[in-house]
Write a protein that holds these residues in place. Sequence first.
Motif, PDB file in Angstrom:
ATOM      1  N   ASP A 126      -0.808   6.429  -5.985  1.00 18.83           N
ATOM      2  CA  ASP A 126       0.315   5.944  -6.790  1.00 18.83           C
ATOM      3  C   ASP A 126       1.599   6.588  -6.260  1.00 18.83           C
ATOM      4  OD1 ASP A 126       2.144   5.125  -8.644  1.00 18.83           O
ATOM      5  OD2 ASP A 126       1.160   6.068 -10.369  1.00 18.83           O
ATOM      6  N   LEU A 127       2.296   5.888  -5.394  1.00 18.96           N
ATOM      7  CA  LEU A 127       3.492   6.463  -4.774  1.00 18.96           C
ATOM      8  C   LEU A 127       4.569   6.780  -5.806  1.00 18.96           C
ATOM      9  CD1 LEU A 127       3.882   4.400  -1.465  1.00 18.96           C
ATOM     10  CD2 LEU A 127       2.798   6.621  -1.819  1.00 18.96           C
ATOM     11  N   GLU A 163      -1.254  12.395  -0.499  1.00 17.26           N
ATOM     12  CA  GLU A 163      -0.388  12.947  -1.544  1.00 17.26           C
ATOM     13  C   GLU A 163       0.683  13.859  -0.947  1.00 17.26           C
ATOM     14  OE1 GLU A 163      -3.423  12.869  -5.383  1.00 17.26           O
ATOM     15  OE2 GLU A 163      -3.122  14.749  -4.289  1.00 17.26           O
ATOM     16  N   ALA A 164       0.324  14.630   0.060  1.00 14.71           N
ATOM     17  CA  ALA A 164       1.309  15.492   0.716  1.00 14.71           C
ATOM     18  C   ALA A 164       2.384  14.658   1.405  1.00 14.71           C
ATOM     19  CB  ALA A 164       0.615  16.411   1.725  1.00 14.71           C
ATOM     20  N   LEU A 165       1.970  13.589   2.067  1.00 16.12           N
ATOM     21  CA  LEU A 165       2.932  12.692   2.710  1.00 16.12           C
ATOM     22  C   LEU A 165       3.873  12.079   1.674  1.00 16.12           C
ATOM     23  CD1 LEU A 165       0.514  10.856   5.180  1.00 16.12           C
ATOM     24  CD2 LEU A 165       2.199  12.590   5.791  1.00 16.12           C
ATOM     25  N   ALA A 187       3.878   4.846   3.378  1.00 13.84           N
ATOM     26  CA  ALA A 187       4.366   3.660   2.658  1.00 13.84           C
ATOM     27  C   ALA A 187       3.309   2.561   2.530  1.00 13.84           C
ATOM     28  CB  ALA A 187       5.611   3.119   3.351  1.00 13.84           C
ATOM     29  N   LYS A 188       2.445   2.412   3.531  1.00 14.86           N
ATOM     30  CA  LYS A 188       1.453   1.325   3.511  1.00 14.86           C
ATOM     31  C   LYS A 188       0.206   1.672   2.702  1.00 14.86           C
ATOM     32  CE  LYS A 188      -0.574   2.766   7.934  1.00 14.86           C
ATOM     33  NZ  LYS A 188      -0.843   2.368   9.328  1.00 14.86           N
ATOM     34  N   GLU A 225      -1.018  -0.079  -5.324  1.00 16.89           N
ATOM     35  CA  GLU A 225      -0.866  -1.467  -5.756  1.00 16.89           C
ATOM     36  C   GLU A 225      -1.385  -2.429  -4.694  1.00 16.89           C
ATOM     37  OE1 GLU A 225      -0.074  -2.446  -8.783  1.00 16.89           O
ATOM     38  OE2 GLU A 225       0.043  -0.330  -9.310  1.00 16.89           O
ATOM     39  N   TYR A 226      -1.171  -2.109  -3.435  1.00 14.43           N
ATOM     40  CA  TYR A 226      -1.704  -2.945  -2.348  1.00 14.43           C
ATOM     41  C   TYR A 226      -3.232  -2.871  -2.359  1.00 14.43           C
ATOM     42  CZ  TYR A 226      -3.108  -4.408   2.306  1.00 14.43           C
ATOM     43  OH  TYR A 226      -3.743  -5.030   3.355  1.00 14.43           O
ATOM     44  N   THR A 227      -3.771  -1.680  -2.581  1.00 12.72           N
ATOM     45  CA  THR A 227      -5.227  -1.516  -2.633  1.00 12.72           C
ATOM     46  C   THR A 227      -5.822  -2.351  -3.763  1.00 12.72           C
ATOM     47  OG1 THR A 227      -5.076   0.723  -1.715  1.00 12.72           O
ATOM     48  CG2 THR A 227      -7.080   0.175  -2.947  1.00 12.72           C
ATOM     49  N   LEU A 228      -5.202  -2.314  -4.930  1.00 12.00           N
ATOM     50  CA  LEU A 228      -5.697  -3.093  -6.071  1.00 12.00           C
ATOM     51  C   LEU A 228      -5.597  -4.591  -5.807  1.00 12.00           C
ATOM     52  CD1 LEU A 228      -4.117  -0.963  -8.948  1.00 12.00           C
ATOM     53  CD2 LEU A 228      -6.527  -1.006  -8.265  1.00 12.00           C
TER      54      LEU A 228
END
Length: 403
Positions: free
Chosen positions: A198-199, A311-313, A375-376, A380-383
């Motif tokens: 979750d970004l 998460e670190a990124l 970013a990729k 949401e993209y995974t879901l």
Amino acid sequence: MLSAHRPTPKRRILIPAETYAPEVNGAAKFAERLAEGLAARGNDVHVACPSATGKPSVSVENGVTVHRLTAHRWPLHPTWMICMPWETKPELSRLLDSVRPDVVHTQAHFVIGRYAFSESIRRGIPVVATNHFMPDNVRPYLKAPKAVLDGGTAIAWWDLRRKFQSADFITVPTQLAADLLTENGFSSPIRAVSCGIDLERFAHLRELDCAASRAVPPRVLFVGRLSSEKHAADIVEAVAKTDPALGLEADIVGGGDQEEPLKQLAVELGIADRVHVLGKISDEALMEAYQRCTFFCMPSTAELQSIATLEALASRKPVVLADAVALPHLVRDEVNGYLFPPRDTDALADRFTRICRMPDDELDAMSKASLDVVAKHDIEYTLDTFEAIYDGVIRDAVDSSEA
């Protein structure tokens, strides 16, 4: 009349998982985020997992119905709970008949996952299977001669192929993980789908000025299970090899059988005051740890993706990663961090030193580059991707039954 706050369920999904909250590891966190994310989208989501207490129970947790199956503590690991086939099969069979899911998305093939495959297929329920397992991950916990371990590894790959290739759809977190399965005899199509994070949860950390908030003294962070294949001890040894004038400190977050040995190693190396083995911590404390660190390090040689690195990124931090398995996909060497040869603590100390001595503007540029890499990997993209996969296998199952 349906409540405006509770949308009509899109799909009924059962997620069998061999590890789930409160257990903290990559597979458990992925299953938890997947289940809660799907539930938040209006799906009727059920999880089948080992009971943390050993006794079966059912509860609703963050919109997900969690069915905890009878389980027992595994003596070779400090926290893992395992299920026994003679207890799991009838419990899972009853669960499938009660829930009647449109699709089953299993996260493993051990005991719960094994019967999820066979019992779902017997009922004509389509199965999506995601693999988080590498046979080498288990080797450190088994005491046997190398020849026996090698034979066991070959059998483990055979068993993984046999079960997973009975699924309607196979996914793994990275393309490298897909290639690894193919190299080990998989012939079924395999799709890489990032575990995702979750970004938005890290938005406040992304907005920080890295140079202005630079940690003094500098700090390296590790987050993960403290088991031998993670090689967190390499961080302690590398810190000891850096110039003491740098004052580099290490925060090591996670639980496992290496927790006490890491503390003892820091004492033996004379840096106990600079190595902080924090154990398992709250989500709030974890966010503070990401914010507090100068950079993140993952020295593991068994990562099919590494949620902690993601998460670190997302926290806008440079990363220092072992050049092993899937980790190289998360760093652009000398752009958002560094790779280093696995188990080479001299090289690791060199990478640590470079970041500690880096000018503010270069450190800030490296930190910003981490955001481009992550970013990729938005959840949401995974879901979106998994919902599309579910719809495809459900549609194929309906077409097959009507043929």
